[in-house]
Write a protein that holds these residues in place. Structure first.
Motif, mmCIF file in Angstrom:
data_model
loop_
_atom_site.group_PDB
_atom_site.id
_atom_site.type_symbol
_atom_site.label_atom_id
_atom_site.label_comp_id
_atom_site.label_asym_id
_atom_site.label_seq_id
_atom_site.Cartn_x
_atom_site.Cartn_y
_atom_site.Cartn_z
ATOM 1 N N GLU A 194 45.477 30.356 40.746
ATOM 2 C CA GLU A 194 44.312 29.797 40.532
ATOM 3 C C GLU A 194 43.226 30.681 41.517
ATOM 4 O O GLU A 194 41.998 30.651 41.037
ATOM 5 C CB GLU A 194 44.438 28.253 40.998
ATOM 6 N N ARG A 195 43.611 30.883 42.512
ATOM 7 C CA ARG A 195 42.670 31.759 43.461
ATOM 8 C C ARG A 195 41.879 32.807 42.871
ATOM 9 O O ARG A 195 40.959 33.329 43.078
ATOM 10 C CB ARG A 195 43.333 32.038 45.109
ATOM 11 N N VAL A 196 43.051 33.626 42.462
ATOM 12 C CA VAL A 196 42.775 34.938 42.033
ATOM 13 C C VAL A 196 41.864 34.711 40.595
ATOM 14 O O VAL A 196 40.858 35.534 40.530
ATOM 15 C CB VAL A 196 43.984 35.942 41.288
ATOM 16 N N GLN A 197 42.219 33.904 39.894
ATOM 17 C CA GLN A 197 41.499 33.435 38.527
ATOM 18 C C GLN A 197 39.973 33.004 38.722
ATOM 19 O O GLN A 197 39.004 33.330 38.302
ATOM 20 C CB GLN A 197 42.056 32.170 37.693
ATOM 21 N N ARG A 198 39.896 32.227 39.696
ATOM 22 C CA ARG A 198 38.408 31.733 40.200
ATOM 23 C C ARG A 198 37.637 32.923 40.751
ATOM 24 O O ARG A 198 36.521 33.031 40.294
ATOM 25 C CB ARG A 198 38.525 30.633 41.458
ATOM 26 N N ALA A 199 38.315 33.691 41.607
ATOM 27 C CA ALA A 199 37.636 34.808 42.132
ATOM 28 C C ALA A 199 37.112 35.786 40.777
ATOM 29 O O ALA A 199 35.882 36.116 40.896
ATOM 30 C CB ALA A 199 38.361 35.565 43.077
ATOM 31 N N ARG A 200 37.949 36.267 40.051
ATOM 32 C CA ARG A 200 37.675 37.034 39.024
ATOM 33 C C ARG A 200 36.557 36.373 38.160
ATOM 34 O O ARG A 200 35.605 37.036 37.563
ATOM 35 C CB ARG A 200 38.968 37.294 38.252
ATOM 36 N N ALA A 201 36.591 35.232 37.609
ATOM 37 C CA ALA A 201 35.625 34.346 36.978
ATOM 38 C C ALA A 201 34.147 34.423 37.685
ATOM 39 O O ALA A 201 33.359 34.877 36.988
ATOM 40 C CB ALA A 201 36.068 33.026 36.604
ATOM 41 N N GLU A 202 34.285 34.170 38.832
ATOM 42 C CA GLU A 202 32.931 34.399 39.720
ATOM 43 C C GLU A 202 32.473 35.766 39.615
ATOM 44 O O GLU A 202 31.036 35.917 39.448
ATOM 45 C CB GLU A 202 33.153 33.815 41.047
ATOM 46 N N ALA A 203 33.362 36.878 39.913
ATOM 47 C CA ALA A 203 32.718 38.312 39.818
ATOM 48 C C ALA A 203 32.000 38.638 38.494
ATOM 49 O O ALA A 203 31.051 39.171 38.582
ATOM 50 C CB ALA A 203 33.817 39.083 40.239
ATOM 51 N N LEU A 204 32.883 38.055 37.293
ATOM 52 C CA LEU A 204 32.549 38.633 36.239
ATOM 53 C C LEU A 204 31.176 37.686 35.512
ATOM 54 O O LEU A 204 30.382 38.285 34.925
ATOM 55 C CB LEU A 204 33.499 37.962 34.932
ATOM 56 N N GLN A 205 31.106 36.388 36.221
ATOM 57 C CA GLN A 205 29.749 35.860 36.075
ATOM 58 C C GLN A 205 28.529 36.343 36.338
ATOM 59 O O GLN A 205 27.637 36.415 35.937
ATOM 60 C CB GLN A 205 29.892 34.071 36.354
ATOM 61 N N ARG A 206 28.871 36.827 37.637
ATOM 62 C CA ARG A 206 27.691 37.398 38.450
ATOM 63 C C ARG A 206 27.348 38.877 37.871
ATOM 64 O O ARG A 206 26.349 39.101 37.599
ATOM 65 C CB ARG A 206 28.345 37.710 39.760
ATOM 66 N N LEU A 207 28.273 39.349 37.408
ATOM 67 C CA LEU A 207 28.195 40.699 36.620
ATOM 68 C C LEU A 207 27.401 40.566 35.734
ATOM 69 O O LEU A 207 26.155 41.110 35.135
ATOM 70 C CB LEU A 207 29.422 41.574 36.455
ATOM 71 N N CYS A 208 27.796 39.579 34.654
ATOM 72 C CA CYS A 208 27.099 39.404 33.392
ATOM 73 C C CYS A 208 25.672 38.915 33.705
ATOM 74 O O CYS A 208 24.748 39.474 32.867
ATOM 75 C CB CYS A 208 27.816 38.408 32.429
ATOM 76 N N ALA A 209 25.617 38.047 34.437
ATOM 77 C CA ALA A 209 24.268 37.444 34.538
ATOM 78 C C ALA A 209 23.198 38.720 35.107
ATOM 79 O O ALA A 209 22.008 38.572 34.553
ATOM 80 C CB ALA A 209 24.123 36.141 35.476
ATOM 81 N N THR A 210 23.718 39.059 36.357
ATOM 82 C CA THR A 210 22.633 40.162 37.053
ATOM 83 C C THR A 210 22.486 41.407 36.045
ATOM 84 O O THR A 210 21.274 41.759 35.718
ATOM 85 C CB THR A 210 23.436 40.603 37.942
ATOM 86 N N VAL A 211 23.342 41.917 35.157
ATOM 87 C CA VAL A 211 23.094 42.951 34.229
ATOM 88 C C VAL A 211 22.351 42.679 33.001
ATOM 89 O O VAL A 211 21.472 42.997 32.567
ATOM 90 C CB VAL A 211 24.487 43.518 33.878
ATOM 91 N N GLY A 212 22.436 41.226 32.630
ATOM 92 C CA GLY A 212 21.850 40.586 31.400
ATOM 93 C C GLY A 212 20.413 40.363 31.807
ATOM 94 O O GLY A 212 19.399 40.997 30.972
ATOM 95 N N ARG A 213 20.108 40.322 33.212
ATOM 96 C CA ARG A 213 18.595 40.352 33.618
ATOM 97 C C ARG A 213 18.031 41.728 33.731
ATOM 98 O O ARG A 213 16.753 41.882 33.525
ATOM 99 C CB ARG A 213 18.416 39.421 35.005
ATOM 100 N N HIS A 214 18.809 42.530 34.577
ATOM 101 C CA HIS A 214 18.062 43.778 34.919
ATOM 102 C C HIS A 214 18.697 44.820 34.323
ATOM 103 O O HIS A 214 18.159 45.924 34.839
ATOM 104 C CB HIS A 214 18.408 43.910 36.616
ATOM 105 N N GLY A 215 19.747 45.053 33.708
ATOM 106 C CA GLY A 215 20.195 46.152 33.124
ATOM 107 C C GLY A 215 20.701 47.226 34.096
ATOM 108 O O GLY A 215 21.420 46.898 35.067
ATOM 109 N N THR A 216 20.087 48.427 33.955
ATOM 110 C CA THR A 216 20.660 49.476 34.934
ATOM 111 C C THR A 216 19.997 49.278 36.431
ATOM 112 O O THR A 216 20.523 49.901 37.404
ATOM 113 C CB THR A 216 20.112 50.978 34.560
ATOM 114 N N GLN A 217 19.138 48.435 36.261
ATOM 115 C CA GLN A 217 18.378 48.103 37.749
ATOM 116 C C GLN A 217 19.244 47.134 38.600
ATOM 117 O O GLN A 217 18.983 46.625 39.674
ATOM 118 C CB GLN A 217 17.158 47.543 37.533
ATOM 119 N N ALA A 218 20.481 46.513 37.933
ATOM 120 C CA ALA A 218 21.438 45.534 38.636
ATOM 121 C C ALA A 218 22.000 46.200 39.748
ATOM 122 O O ALA A 218 22.665 45.478 40.588
ATOM 123 C CB ALA A 218 22.184 44.864 37.605
ATOM 124 N N ALA A 219 22.262 47.398 39.906
ATOM 125 C CA ALA A 219 23.153 48.222 40.627
ATOM 126 C C ALA A 219 22.985 47.689 42.038
ATOM 127 O O ALA A 219 23.933 47.314 42.721
ATOM 128 C CB ALA A 219 23.145 49.549 40.496
#
Length: 217
Positions: free
Chosen positions: A140-165
């Protein structure tokens, strides 16, 4: 077409549930969309088939020779990435049988639940329960951490594209590699699809065609 909110425990994991009925000879048009779907639709010969549809990068049109009654779950990109995982790899513009992701035991369990379901809401509930079980595999801990990391990646890249780095603590090439590995898209593609999806969603909410401001967006 009918839309339903997901249950509380799946909010953020499932964007919405949907039921579609189309007359014979009609067309269904889908835009390119930074969303995946888990669907239940009639297969050749009248049997029901559960399929996973990955994120799409191009619009498509389907002609329905026969009347269609289908239903499914609309999944945000981070849920799609969690489902595909490192063993399957990132996919776009592709459809897989649910069995390839969920495995034969879970597929059989879902088939049993669908066999007992007598209406669309109970069929959607069966799909949601199967999705939740697959996502809950492992720590559960690994799944939660992975979900949070993927949510952040998708949200940030969706807003900023290449400027999300910089916001993600990555270099430009690292961001490119990570997006391709996890989403099957470049940061620019993800940003463009997210913008288009936002414009179309806003038009649906307002029940009016997009105007000049939408074209600029």
């Amino acid at each position: 077409m009918q839309l339903y909110r997901p249950p509380t425990e799946l909010q953020g994991v499932v964007e919405c549930a949907i039921v579609v009925r189309r007359a014979a000879g009609s067309l269904s048009r889908f835009p390119a969309m930074p969303r995946a779907m888990l669907t239940l639709a009639p297969a050749v010969g009248g049997a029901a088939a559960v399929g996973f549809h990955a994120l799409s990068t191009r619009a498509c049109t389907h002609t329905h020779a026969q009347a269609l009654h289908a239903l499914g779950l609309v999944l945000p990109p981070d849920t799609a990435a969690r489902l595909l995982g490192p063993s399957t790899g990132a996919l776009v513009d592709a459809t897989l049988p649910w069995a390839e992701i969920a495995g034969p035991a879970e597929t059989a369990r879902l088939d049993d639940a669908l066999g007992l379901a007598d209406d669309d809401r109970s069929r959607l509930a069966a799909l949601q329960a199967s999705l939740a079980r697959v996502l809950a595999r492992g720590s559960e801990r690994v799944q939660r951490a992975r979900a949070e990391a993927l949510q952040r990646l998708c949200a940030t890249v969706g807003r900023h594209g290449t400027q999300a780095a910089p916001e993600l603590g990555l270099g430009p090439r690292q961001l490119e590699r990570r997006c391709r590995a996890l989403l099957g898209l470049t940061p620019k593609q993800m940003q463009r699809l997210t913008r288009l999806h936002g414009v179309l969603s806003d038009a649906l909410r307002r029940q009016r065609p997009p105007g000049a401001d939408a074209a600029l967006a």
